[in-house]
Design an enzyme around this catalytic site. Structure first.
Site, short mmCIF file in Angstrom:
data_model
loop_
_atom_site.label_atom_id
_atom_site.label_comp_id
_atom_site.label_asym_id
_atom_site.label_seq_id
_atom_site.Cartn_x
_atom_site.Cartn_y
_atom_site.Cartn_z
N GLU A 1 -37.66 32.00 -29.17
CA GLU A 1 -37.49 33.04 -30.18
C GLU A 1 -36.79 32.44 -31.40
O GLU A 1 -35.55 32.33 -31.42
CB GLU A 1 -36.65 34.20 -29.64
CG GLU A 1 -37.26 34.92 -28.46
CD GLU A 1 -36.73 36.35 -28.31
OE1 GLU A 1 -37.54 37.27 -28.33
OE2 GLU A 1 -35.51 36.54 -28.20
N HIS B 1 -29.96 35.44 -24.84
CA HIS B 1 -30.60 35.99 -26.04
C HIS B 1 -29.73 35.65 -27.26
O HIS B 1 -28.50 35.68 -27.17
CB HIS B 1 -30.77 37.51 -25.91
CG HIS B 1 -31.68 38.06 -26.96
ND1 HIS B 1 -31.27 38.24 -28.26
CD2 HIS B 1 -32.99 38.41 -26.92
CE1 HIS B 1 -32.29 38.70 -28.97
NE2 HIS B 1 -33.34 38.82 -28.18
#
Ligand code: 13P
Length: 240
Positions: A159, A87
């Protein structure tokens, strides 16, 4: 194929909020392609047959002397089947680099977990038209030296960092083109065609529109995860 909806709670909630949340979702999700990723400390409270359970990150080591870490086998022992890896918040604030991310991906896949590998460019990289270069590097390094039969348990989450928590989202057309690029790049590098999720400011209001993008196989959702009524609304739209 049924779309995947992964909810990343990040470092939110205390014990009382977790108890309320769990009672609000009980009996309402009923879909193993919904993946709840609560903070590690609360993972056991979320054990359920009604959805899948995932960690927000995982150790690259087996069990042993690794203070503060959580192993793949520990996650599996409570029924966890997914882990997010790479992430952008961990790449940035925990300084996780491609080498570490690759080690984590490898360990998780070898342990039988499904991996949600996050990739995405910063605003600066986007403005300098370096998105393709960044994504290519993250794919190539993140999935290095992993045997082909394990790659089928990899899900890529695109993302764009400038979209996370900002309310700013690329157009459907732009997301679609980037996802085609991710699929093509992964295939040409590793002969594997990945499932790709979109993440970044997805909520109960824009889900209808984002859900129309044909090559998006699901979503990775942060902020909206924290409100169970939003989670249920998103589920309803995606499952339609
Ligand atoms: P937001 O949905 O809050 O933008 O977060 C996205 C994200 O980082 C999920 O991993």
């Amino acid at each position: 194929m049924k779309k995947i909806i992964a909810f990343n709670f990040k470092m939110n909630f205390n014990y009382n909020e977790v108890r309320d949340y769990i009672s609000n979702i009980k009996g309402k999700l009923n879909n193993k392609n919904i993946v709840l990723c609560p903070p590690t400390i609360f993972l056991p409270y979320f054990i359920s047959d009604e959805y899948s359970l995932g960690a927000q990150t995982i150790s690259e080591y087996d069990n042993g002397a690794h203070t503060g870490e959580t192993s793949c086998s520990q996650l599996k022992s409570i029924g966890g089947s997914y882990t997010i890896i790479g992430h952008s918040e961990r790449r940035q604030t925990q300084e996780e680099d491609d080498l570490l991310i690759n080690a984590k991906v490898k360990k998780a896949l070898e342990s039988g977990l499904k991996v949600i590998l996050c990739i995405g460019e910063t605003k600066e990289e986007y403005d300098m038209l370096r998105t393709s270069k960044v994504l290519k590097r993250e794919i190539s390094n993140g999935l290095k030296n992993i045997s082909t039969n394990l790659l089928e348990n990899v899900i890529i989450a695109y993302e764009p960092i400038w979209s996370i928590g900002t309310g700013i989202i690329p157009s459907n057309d732009e997301i679609s083109k980037t996802i085609d690029f991710i699929i093509d790049t992964t295939f040409s590098t590793y002969k594997f065609r990945p499932i790709v999720l979109y993440g970044g400011s997805v909520n109960e209001k824009n889900i209808e529109q984002l859900n129309q993008i044909e090559n998006v196989s699901g979503f990775l959702i942060g902020g909206a995860s924290l409100d169970s009524s939003k989670v249920l609304k998103i589920k309803e739209v995606v499952e339609k």
